[in-house]
Write a protein that holds these residues in place. Structure first.
Motif, PDB file in Angstrom:
ATOM      1  N   UNK A 209      -2.227  18.597  -7.249  1.00 29.21           N
ATOM      2  CA  UNK A 209      -0.987  18.545  -6.568  1.00 29.21           C
ATOM      3  C   UNK A 209      -0.988  18.472  -4.934  1.00 29.21           C
ATOM      4  N   UNK A 210      -2.109  18.859  -4.330  1.00 31.70           N
ATOM      5  CA  UNK A 210      -2.279  18.732  -2.994  1.00 31.70           C
ATOM      6  C   UNK A 210      -2.864  17.398  -2.786  1.00 31.70           C
ATOM      7  N   UNK A 211      -3.700  16.787  -3.707  1.00 27.20           N
ATOM      8  CA  UNK A 211      -4.203  15.410  -3.469  1.00 27.20           C
ATOM      9  C   UNK A 211      -3.034  14.628  -3.598  1.00 27.20           C
ATOM     10  N   UNK A 212      -2.184  14.731  -4.466  1.00 27.95           N
ATOM     11  CA  UNK A 212      -0.981  14.068  -4.856  1.00 27.95           C
ATOM     12  C   UNK A 212       0.134  14.099  -3.767  1.00 27.95           C
ATOM     13  N   UNK A 213       0.203  15.198  -3.038  1.00 33.29           N
ATOM     14  CA  UNK A 213       1.141  15.375  -1.792  1.00 33.29           C
ATOM     15  C   UNK A 213       0.390  14.569  -0.764  1.00 33.29           C
ATOM     16  N   UNK A 214      -0.784  14.598  -0.257  1.00 31.81           N
ATOM     17  CA  UNK A 214      -1.337  13.872   0.502  1.00 31.81           C
ATOM     18  C   UNK A 214      -1.187  12.170   0.282  1.00 31.81           C
ATOM     19  N   UNK A 215      -1.064  11.836  -0.941  1.00 28.52           N
ATOM     20  CA  UNK A 215      -0.923  10.507  -1.083  1.00 28.52           C
ATOM     21  C   UNK A 215       0.574  10.219  -0.851  1.00 28.52           C
ATOM     22  N   UNK A 216       1.361  10.831  -1.460  1.00 26.76           N
ATOM     23  CA  UNK A 216       2.776  10.779  -1.123  1.00 26.76           C
ATOM     24  C   UNK A 216       3.107  10.765   0.407  1.00 26.76           C
ATOM     25  N   UNK A 217       2.605  11.764   1.224  1.00 25.40           N
ATOM     26  CA  UNK A 217       2.826  11.524   2.664  1.00 25.40           C
ATOM     27  C   UNK A 217       2.169  10.450   3.127  1.00 25.40           C
ATOM     28  N   UNK A 218       1.033  10.015   2.729  1.00 27.82           N
ATOM     29  CA  UNK A 218       0.461   8.640   3.391  1.00 27.82           C
ATOM     30  C   UNK A 218       1.140   7.642   3.144  1.00 27.82           C
ATOM     31  N   UNK A 219       1.931   7.422   1.922  1.00 25.26           N
ATOM     32  CA  UNK A 219       2.549   6.402   1.421  1.00 25.26           C
ATOM     33  C   UNK A 219       3.772   6.362   2.364  1.00 25.26           C
ATOM     34  N   UNK A 220       4.487   7.314   2.545  1.00 22.31           N
ATOM     35  CA  UNK A 220       5.754   7.446   3.408  1.00 22.31           C
ATOM     36  C   UNK A 220       5.537   7.096   4.771  1.00 22.31           C
ATOM     37  N   UNK A 221       3.953   7.507   5.312  1.00 21.20           N
ATOM     38  CA  UNK A 221       3.561   7.085   6.628  1.00 21.20           C
ATOM     39  C   UNK A 221       3.401   5.579   6.690  1.00 21.20           C
ATOM     40  N   UNK A 222       2.897   4.885   5.786  1.00 20.94           N
ATOM     41  CA  UNK A 222       2.816   3.633   5.750  1.00 20.94           C
ATOM     42  C   UNK A 222       4.092   2.771   5.527  1.00 20.94           C
ATOM     43  N   UNK A 223       4.919   3.429   5.057  1.00 18.93           N
ATOM     44  CA  UNK A 223       6.341   2.702   4.880  1.00 18.93           C
ATOM     45  C   UNK A 223       7.009   2.841   6.497  1.00 18.93           C
TER      46      UNK A 223
ATOM     47  N   UNK B 213       0.834  -1.140  -0.071  1.00 19.02           N
ATOM     48  CA  UNK B 213      -0.165   0.097  -0.263  1.00 19.02           C
ATOM     49  C   UNK B 213       0.813   1.311   0.083  1.00 19.02           C
ATOM     50  N   UNK B 214       2.085   1.041   0.861  1.00 20.27           N
ATOM     51  CA  UNK B 214       2.793   2.304   0.883  1.00 20.27           C
ATOM     52  C   UNK B 214       3.625   2.610  -0.463  1.00 20.27           C
TER      53      UNK B 214
END
Length: 51
Positions: free
Chosen positions: A31-45, A4-5
């Motif tokens: 870009x705001x939505x993409x940044x939220x997905x990027x930060x969520x992915x980092x959080x999952x990792x 998922x991350x």
């Protein structure tokens, strides 16, 4: 959780690239939505390492 991350990080990078191609408010929203997905992915990792 790692899968998922990784998928969220890929989605975030692609979304940022697509947001750079768009004009006006739509590009900013993308870009705001993409940044939220990027930060969520980092959080999952990070969470996958601790679990």
């Amino acid at each position: 959780m790692k899968v998922i991350g990784i998928l969220l990080i890929i989605l975030g990078v692609i979304g940022i690239l697509m947001g750079m191609m768009m004009f006006g408010d739509i590009g900013i929203a993308c870009m705001v939505g993409a940044l939220a997905a990027l930060l969520s992915g980092i959080g999952f990792m990070i969470a996958a390492k601790k679990v």
